[in-house]
Design a protein around this motif. Sequence first.
Motif, PDB file in Angstrom:
ATOM      1  N   LYS A 156      -8.611   3.436   0.046  1.00  9.78           N
ATOM      2  CA  LYS A 156      -8.877   3.343   1.544  1.00  9.78           C
ATOM      3  C   LYS A 156     -10.421   3.536   1.436  1.00  9.78           C
ATOM      4  N   PHE A 157     -10.963   2.823   2.638  1.00  9.15           N
ATOM      5  CA  PHE A 157     -12.508   2.659   2.768  1.00  9.15           C
ATOM      6  C   PHE A 157     -13.165   3.501   3.955  1.00  9.15           C
ATOM      7  N   GLU A 158     -14.050   4.206   3.815  1.00  6.43           N
ATOM      8  CA  GLU A 158     -14.955   4.882   4.614  1.00  6.43           C
ATOM      9  C   GLU A 158     -15.874   3.988   5.308  1.00  6.43           C
ATOM     10  N   SER A 159     -15.972   3.684   6.715  1.00  2.00           N
ATOM     11  CA  SER A 159     -16.811   2.780   7.156  1.00  2.00           C
ATOM     12  C   SER A 159     -18.036   3.680   8.058  1.00  2.00           C
ATOM     13  N   ASN A 160     -18.112   4.852   7.874  1.00  2.00           N
ATOM     14  CA  ASN A 160     -18.841   5.677   8.521  1.00  2.00           C
ATOM     15  C   ASN A 160     -20.226   5.825   7.982  1.00  2.00           C
ATOM     16  N   TYR A 161     -20.547   5.094   6.823  1.00  2.00           N
ATOM     17  CA  TYR A 161     -21.842   5.374   6.357  1.00  2.00           C
ATOM     18  C   TYR A 161     -22.064   3.780   5.624  1.00  2.00           C
ATOM     19  N   LYS A 162     -22.795   2.991   6.466  1.00  2.00           N
ATOM     20  CA  LYS A 162     -23.059   1.804   6.051  1.00  2.00           C
ATOM     21  C   LYS A 162     -24.063   1.693   4.684  1.00  2.00           C
ATOM     22  N   GLU A 163     -24.886   2.462   4.606  1.00  2.00           N
ATOM     23  CA  GLU A 163     -25.703   2.425   3.461  1.00  2.00           C
ATOM     24  C   GLU A 163     -25.159   2.618   2.203  1.00  2.00           C
ATOM     25  N   CYS A 164     -24.049   3.182   2.292  1.00  2.60           N
ATOM     26  CA  CYS A 164     -23.222   3.812   1.139  1.00  2.60           C
ATOM     27  C   CYS A 164     -21.735   3.440   0.882  1.00  2.60           C
ATOM     28  N   PRO A 165     -21.684   2.251   0.530  1.00  2.00           N
ATOM     29  CA  PRO A 165     -20.326   1.780   0.496  1.00  2.00           C
ATOM     30  C   PRO A 165     -19.312   2.894  -0.351  1.00  2.00           C
ATOM     31  N   TRP A 166     -18.103   3.191   0.301  1.00  2.00           N
ATOM     32  CA  TRP A 166     -17.557   4.484  -0.128  1.00  2.00           C
ATOM     33  C   TRP A 166     -15.844   4.062   0.064  1.00  2.00           C
ATOM     34  N   ILE A 167     -15.015   4.463  -0.894  1.00  2.00           N
ATOM     35  CA  ILE A 167     -13.705   4.578  -0.999  1.00  2.00           C
ATOM     36  C   ILE A 167     -13.141   5.763  -1.414  1.00  2.00           C
ATOM     37  N   PHE A 168     -11.832   5.578  -1.183  1.00  2.00           N
ATOM     38  CA  PHE A 168     -11.061   7.072  -1.411  1.00  2.00           C
ATOM     39  C   PHE A 168      -9.826   6.444  -2.297  1.00  2.00           C
ATOM     40  N   VAL A 169      -9.696   7.225  -3.412  1.00  2.00           N
ATOM     41  CA  VAL A 169      -8.559   6.836  -4.191  1.00  2.00           C
ATOM     42  C   VAL A 169      -7.658   8.037  -3.997  1.00  2.00           C
ATOM     43  N   ILE A 170      -6.226   7.810  -3.453  1.00  2.00           N
ATOM     44  CA  ILE A 170      -5.418   8.670  -3.315  1.00  2.00           C
ATOM     45  C   ILE A 170      -3.907   8.374  -3.974  1.00  2.00           C
ATOM     46  N   PRO A 171      -3.537   9.384  -4.833  1.00  2.00           N
ATOM     47  CA  PRO A 171      -2.552   9.413  -5.406  1.00  2.00           C
ATOM     48  C   PRO A 171      -1.189   9.396  -4.482  1.00  2.00           C
ATOM     49  N   LYS A 172      -0.001   8.475  -5.009  1.00  2.00           N
ATOM     50  CA  LYS A 172       0.938   8.546  -4.055  1.00  2.00           C
ATOM     51  C   LYS A 172       1.970   9.563  -4.519  1.00  2.00           C
ATOM     52  N   ILE A 173       1.551  10.984  -4.091  1.00  2.00           N
ATOM     53  CA  ILE A 173       2.329  12.087  -4.489  1.00  2.00           C
ATOM     54  C   ILE A 173       2.540  13.063  -3.396  1.00  2.00           C
ATOM     55  N   GLU A 174       3.512  13.373  -2.937  1.00  2.00           N
ATOM     56  CA  GLU A 174       3.744  14.073  -1.822  1.00  2.00           C
ATOM     57  C   GLU A 174       3.401  15.466  -2.048  1.00  2.00           C
ATOM     58  N   ASN A 193     -20.996   8.326  -7.240  1.00  2.00           N
ATOM     59  CA  ASN A 193     -20.704   9.677  -7.021  1.00  2.00           C
ATOM     60  C   ASN A 193     -19.339   9.755  -7.044  1.00  2.00           C
ATOM     61  N   VAL A 194     -18.619  10.525  -7.814  1.00  3.87           N
ATOM     62  CA  VAL A 194     -17.203  10.945  -7.672  1.00  3.87           C
ATOM     63  C   VAL A 194     -17.013  12.211  -7.317  1.00  3.87           C
ATOM     64  N   ALA A 195     -16.402  12.390  -6.339  1.00  4.81           N
ATOM     65  CA  ALA A 195     -15.925  13.970  -5.817  1.00  4.81           C
ATOM     66  C   ALA A 195     -14.568  14.137  -5.365  1.00  4.81           C
ATOM     67  N   MET A 196     -14.163  15.332  -5.811  1.00  2.00           N
ATOM     68  CA  MET A 196     -12.919  15.857  -5.413  1.00  2.00           C
ATOM     69  C   MET A 196     -12.800  16.973  -4.536  1.00  2.00           C
ATOM     70  N   ILE A 197     -13.267  16.801  -3.333  1.00  2.00           N
ATOM     71  CA  ILE A 197     -13.407  17.933  -2.447  1.00  2.00           C
ATOM     72  C   ILE A 197     -12.197  17.956  -1.462  1.00  2.00           C
ATOM     73  N   GLY A 198     -11.619  18.990  -1.386  1.00  2.00           N
ATOM     74  CA  GLY A 198     -10.567  19.175  -0.411  1.00  2.00           C
ATOM     75  C   GLY A 198     -10.702  20.083   0.515  1.00  2.00           C
ATOM     76  N   ASN A 199     -11.708  20.664   1.281  1.00  6.38           N
ATOM     77  CA  ASN A 199     -11.846  21.624   1.867  1.00  6.38           C
ATOM     78  C   ASN A 199     -11.231  21.516   3.391  1.00  6.38           C
ATOM     79  N   ILE A 220      -4.742  15.594  -1.881  1.00 12.04           N
ATOM     80  CA  ILE A 220      -5.455  15.180  -2.939  1.00 12.04           C
ATOM     81  C   ILE A 220      -6.027  13.835  -2.731  1.00 12.04           C
ATOM     82  N   HIS A 221      -7.317  13.720  -2.872  1.00 13.61           N
ATOM     83  CA  HIS A 221      -8.041  12.443  -2.797  1.00 13.61           C
ATOM     84  C   HIS A 221      -9.166  12.540  -3.569  1.00 13.61           C
ATOM     85  N   VAL A 222      -9.582  11.334  -4.071  1.00 12.53           N
ATOM     86  CA  VAL A 222     -10.833  11.372  -4.786  1.00 12.53           C
ATOM     87  C   VAL A 222     -11.908  10.323  -3.994  1.00 12.53           C
TER      88      VAL A 222
END
Length: 138
Positions: A24-42, A79-85, A90-92
Amino acid sequence: MSFELVPGLAKKMDVIELETSIVKFESNYKECPWIFVIPKIENKGNFTDLTKEQQVKLMDEVSLASDVMNEVFNPDRINVAMIGNMTPQIHVHVICRYENDPHWPGTIWNTEKSPMTDEAAAKMIAKIKEKFEEKSGA
């Protein structure tokens, strides 16, 4: 059991579906292209909730995502981060950072948002998707 994204991730813009993850793509920070990698695990919230095999596959796809973002956007850092607060699924995060971005050198978390237009986001997503398809055969 079918896989469903939590609302916060579901509303993000679609990029591509990989073998075991959704991007998925994060569109809230135009200066920093940003995606999420989300495993398809329930119902998994932490990396340690995954089996060793699932962990390895997720890291393979995060590595691919990092390569894609690096090739498309040529950032100074990935930057690669896995922060789920705040998001219980789970998403990266894979974020392009530049020494001249307004959030540098700090983290991008809790900084002022700078949303991009839908048109700009669509163009970025198309480039990202094309590179994923080229590199993975997805």
